[in-house]
Scaffold this motif. Structure first.
Motif, PDB file in Angstrom:
ATOM      1  N   VAL A   1      85.727  36.290   5.618  1.00  0.00           N
ATOM      2  CA  VAL A   1      85.957  37.552   6.316  1.00  0.00           C
ATOM      3  C   VAL A   1      85.944  38.709   5.319  1.00  0.00           C
ATOM      4  O   VAL A   1      86.584  38.651   4.264  1.00  0.00           O
ATOM      5  CB  VAL A   1      87.304  37.546   7.066  1.00  0.00           C
ATOM      6  CG1 VAL A   1      87.553  38.898   7.734  1.00  0.00           C
ATOM      7  CG2 VAL A   1      87.342  36.428   8.112  1.00  0.00           C
ATOM      8  N   VAL A   2      85.196  39.756   5.691  1.00  0.00           N
ATOM      9  CA  VAL A   2      85.228  41.031   4.961  1.00  0.00           C
ATOM     10  C   VAL A   2      85.692  42.088   5.945  1.00  0.00           C
ATOM     11  O   VAL A   2      85.223  42.141   7.084  1.00  0.00           O
ATOM     12  CB  VAL A   2      83.831  41.397   4.409  1.00  0.00           C
ATOM     13  CG1 VAL A   2      83.830  42.815   3.840  1.00  0.00           C
ATOM     14  CG2 VAL A   2      83.401  40.408   3.338  1.00  0.00           C
TER      15      VAL A   2
ATOM     16  N   ARG B   1      76.532  44.112   1.436  1.00  0.00           N
ATOM     17  CA  ARG B   1      76.265  43.536   0.107  1.00  0.00           C
ATOM     18  C   ARG B   1      77.498  42.845  -0.451  1.00  0.00           C
ATOM     19  O   ARG B   1      77.391  41.802  -1.117  1.00  0.00           O
ATOM     20  CB  ARG B   1      75.780  44.622  -0.865  1.00  0.00           C
ATOM     21  CG  ARG B   1      74.405  45.165  -0.545  1.00  0.00           C
ATOM     22  CD  ARG B   1      73.779  45.870  -1.741  1.00  0.00           C
ATOM     23  NE  ARG B   1      74.586  46.945  -2.292  1.00  0.00           N
ATOM     24  CZ  ARG B   1      74.603  48.194  -1.823  1.00  0.00           C
ATOM     25  NH1 ARG B   1      73.879  48.507  -0.761  1.00  0.00           N
ATOM     26  NH2 ARG B   1      75.350  49.125  -2.394  1.00  0.00           N
ATOM     27  N   SER B   2      78.673  43.419  -0.213  1.00  0.00           N
ATOM     28  CA  SER B   2      79.912  42.784  -0.689  1.00  0.00           C
ATOM     29  C   SER B   2      80.044  41.385  -0.091  1.00  0.00           C
ATOM     30  O   SER B   2      80.394  40.425  -0.788  1.00  0.00           O
ATOM     31  CB  SER B   2      81.123  43.645  -0.309  1.00  0.00           C
ATOM     32  OG  SER B   2      81.058  44.924  -0.917  1.00  0.00           O
TER      33      SER B   2
ATOM     34  N   ASP C   1      98.389  40.791   5.397  1.00  0.00           N
ATOM     35  CA  ASP C   1      98.109  39.569   4.635  1.00  0.00           C
ATOM     36  C   ASP C   1      96.610  39.524   4.352  1.00  0.00           C
ATOM     37  O   ASP C   1      95.799  39.358   5.268  1.00  0.00           O
ATOM     38  CB  ASP C   1      98.537  38.336   5.427  1.00  0.00           C
ATOM     39  CG  ASP C   1      98.310  37.029   4.665  1.00  0.00           C
ATOM     40  OD1 ASP C   1      97.871  37.089   3.499  1.00  0.00           O
ATOM     41  OD2 ASP C   1      98.575  35.961   5.250  1.00  0.00           O
ATOM     42  N   VAL C   2      96.239  39.691   3.094  1.00  0.00           N
ATOM     43  CA  VAL C   2      94.818  39.726   2.725  1.00  0.00           C
ATOM     44  C   VAL C   2      94.363  38.402   2.121  1.00  0.00           C
ATOM     45  O   VAL C   2      93.270  38.321   1.554  1.00  0.00           O
ATOM     46  CB  VAL C   2      94.528  40.875   1.737  1.00  0.00           C
ATOM     47  CG1 VAL C   2      94.794  42.219   2.384  1.00  0.00           C
ATOM     48  CG2 VAL C   2      95.337  40.718   0.451  1.00  0.00           C
ATOM     49  N   THR C   3      95.153  37.371   2.279  1.00  0.00           N
ATOM     50  CA  THR C   3      94.793  36.061   1.738  1.00  0.00           C
ATOM     51  C   THR C   3      93.440  35.608   2.288  1.00  0.00           C
ATOM     52  O   THR C   3      93.228  35.562   3.505  1.00  0.00           O
ATOM     53  CB  THR C   3      95.860  35.014   2.103  1.00  0.00           C
ATOM     54  OG1 THR C   3      97.137  35.444   1.636  1.00  0.00           O
ATOM     55  CG2 THR C   3      95.511  33.660   1.493  1.00  0.00           C
ATOM     56  N   GLY C   4      92.505  35.327   1.394  1.00  0.00           N
ATOM     57  CA  GLY C   4      91.195  34.837   1.786  1.00  0.00           C
ATOM     58  C   GLY C   4      90.256  35.889   2.339  1.00  0.00           C
ATOM     59  O   GLY C   4      89.171  35.549   2.828  1.00  0.00           O
ATOM     60  N   VAL C   5      90.631  37.165   2.239  1.00  0.00           N
ATOM     61  CA  VAL C   5      89.845  38.254   2.815  1.00  0.00           C
ATOM     62  C   VAL C   5      89.312  39.159   1.708  1.00  0.00           C
ATOM     63  O   VAL C   5      90.030  39.463   0.745  1.00  0.00           O
ATOM     64  CB  VAL C   5      90.696  39.096   3.793  1.00  0.00           C
ATOM     65  CG1 VAL C   5      89.893  40.262   4.353  1.00  0.00           C
ATOM     66  CG2 VAL C   5      91.234  38.221   4.916  1.00  0.00           C
ATOM     67  N   ILE C   6      88.050  39.593   1.836  1.00  0.00           N
ATOM     68  CA  ILE C   6      87.500  40.636   0.971  1.00  0.00           C
ATOM     69  C   ILE C   6      87.756  41.973   1.663  1.00  0.00           C
ATOM     70  O   ILE C   6      87.321  42.186   2.797  1.00  0.00           O
ATOM     71  CB  ILE C   6      85.986  40.459   0.734  1.00  0.00           C
ATOM     72  CG1 ILE C   6      85.684  39.075   0.157  1.00  0.00           C
ATOM     73  CG2 ILE C   6      85.453  41.561  -0.170  1.00  0.00           C
ATOM     74  CD1 ILE C   6      86.270  38.826  -1.202  1.00  0.00           C
ATOM     75  N   THR C   7      88.499  42.873   1.024  1.00  0.00           N
ATOM     76  CA  THR C   7      88.770  44.191   1.597  1.00  0.00           C
ATOM     77  C   THR C   7      87.844  45.220   0.965  1.00  0.00           C
ATOM     78  O   THR C   7      87.605  45.199  -0.248  1.00  0.00           O
ATOM     79  CB  THR C   7      90.235  44.610   1.373  1.00  0.00           C
ATOM     80  OG1 THR C   7      90.521  44.626  -0.034  1.00  0.00           O
ATOM     81  CG2 THR C   7      91.186  43.646   2.060  1.00  0.00           C
TER      82      THR C   7
END
Length: 357
Positions: A132-133, A297-298, A141-147
């Motif tokens: 997930v981005v 792209r991210s 909770d940003v665990t496992g997420v590209i912000t």
């Protein structure tokens, strides 16, 4: 054409056509700037990679251009991009995200939205093994997420530095914004600090975000100006809100004494800023098409195992009315020529993944 007529036509065109595609900004902002010099790596070298883009966009061609940039970059990266847009309906965005998770795509991009609505579902997607981005979405909770996001701190501080340079310490100022939106909340933190540091006299605070943000803010700012005609400057940190504030200033015939400072840029915004005697004197911005492309792209670099960062921010620049006049800038294409850094062509790129914007 007078600034009143020009600004009014720009605002009405935007609010009237918010649901349709505007070819101008999208086409002018997504012309190919470079070609890949290396083959696509896995997983992009086979069947198209399936990505769900779950959006919560608003009125205005900023969001249209952002989407166009994302689509162009996805096509170049062999991504099959499925797009849903909740258009300010939080329940619909939650449903869209639930359906995206159920479809088991290779990845999900979430563009804007409300934290309490989306956080449980994003956690569910991560737990299901779906990358997930998110863009401009505050998470608990940003665990496992590209912000990813525009650098809202630099955007706000840049244009507020210009405000202080123009009107000075202790000036009478107005603030037009809304709460509950990640980008606006981050910009509000900077605004509050500038108010304290520069002893600004905030004579009114108002504003809202809606499906017709520009037109809906006109009466709010109009009422505030009638009570505070001696205000010297207005900070309106979202271009649709900015346009509403500009129109209210003009309606009150205060364009010679009230300066307006915004955030974001588009062809419609440039038309308003460049109008004769326009009170909109400065904005801080990225190019939305370039940002939409950079978010894709991210994700692509992350899926290819080539993105080390988990938080990606896109730098902005301050654009003044004087700069536009000096460089004869009338549209986003000309602005990108005058300020090449807007293309983000050195941000989250690879030899197989150049910027398409």
């Amino acid at each position: 054409m007078s600034v009143l007529a020009l600004t009014a036509s720009a605002v009405l065109a935007l609010t009237g056509c918010a649901q349709s595609s505007t070819a101008g900004p999208s086409e002018s902002s997504t012309a190919a700037a470079a070609v890949a010099t290396a083959p696509l790596p896995a997983p992009f070298d086979g069947d198209p990679v399936s990505v769900a883009l779950v959006r919560q966009s608003g009125a205005g061609d900023y969001f249209e251009a952002w989407g166009a940039g994302a689509k162009a970059q996805a096509k170049a990266a062999n991504i099959d991009l499925t797009i849903t847009d909740a258009r300010n309906d939080n329940a619909k965005q939650a449903s869209d995200l639930e359906q995206a998770i159920a479809s088991k795509p290779d990845a999900i991009i979430v563009d804007h939205g409300q934290t309490d609505t989306l956080q449980p579902l994003i956690t569910q997607a991560v737990d299901a093994g779906i990358p997930v981005v998110v863009y401009d979405l505050a998470l608990t909770d940003v665990t496992g997420v590209i912000t990813t996001s525009q650098s809202d701190e630099s955007m706000a501080s840049g244009v507020l530095d210009q405000l202080i340079d123009d009107v000075g310490e202790g000036a009478k100022v107005g603030y037009v914004s809304a709460t509950g939106f990640a980008a606006l909340d981050r910009r509000a933190v900077v605004w509050n600090q500038y108010v304290t540091d520069h002893n600004l006299d905030v004579v009114f605070s108002t504003g809202k975000v809606s499906e017709s943000t520009a037109s809906d803010n006109i009466p709010l700012v109009d009422a505030a100006l009638k009570q505070n005609p001696d205000v010297q400057a207005i900070f309106a940190p979202y271009d649709e809100i900015t346009k509403g504030a500009v129109q209210a200033v003009i309606q009150n015939n205060l364009q010679s004494s009230v300066k307006v400072y915004g955030i974001d840029i588009s062809n419609a915004d440039l038309e308003v800023i460049n109008a004769a005697d326009s009170p909109w004197v400065a904005t801080s911005a990225t190019d939305p098409a370039a940002v939409g492309a950079a978010v894709v792209r991210s994700l692509a670099l992350s899926l290819a195992g080539q993105l080390e960062a988990t938080d990606v921010q896109f730098p902005a620049i301050v654009i003044t009315q004087d700069f536009l006049a000096t460089n004869s800038v009338q549209n986003v294409t000309a602005l990108r020529d005058a300020e090449p850094s807007l293309t983000l062509d050195t941000t989250v790129v690879a030899d197989w993944l150049p910027a398409t914007s």
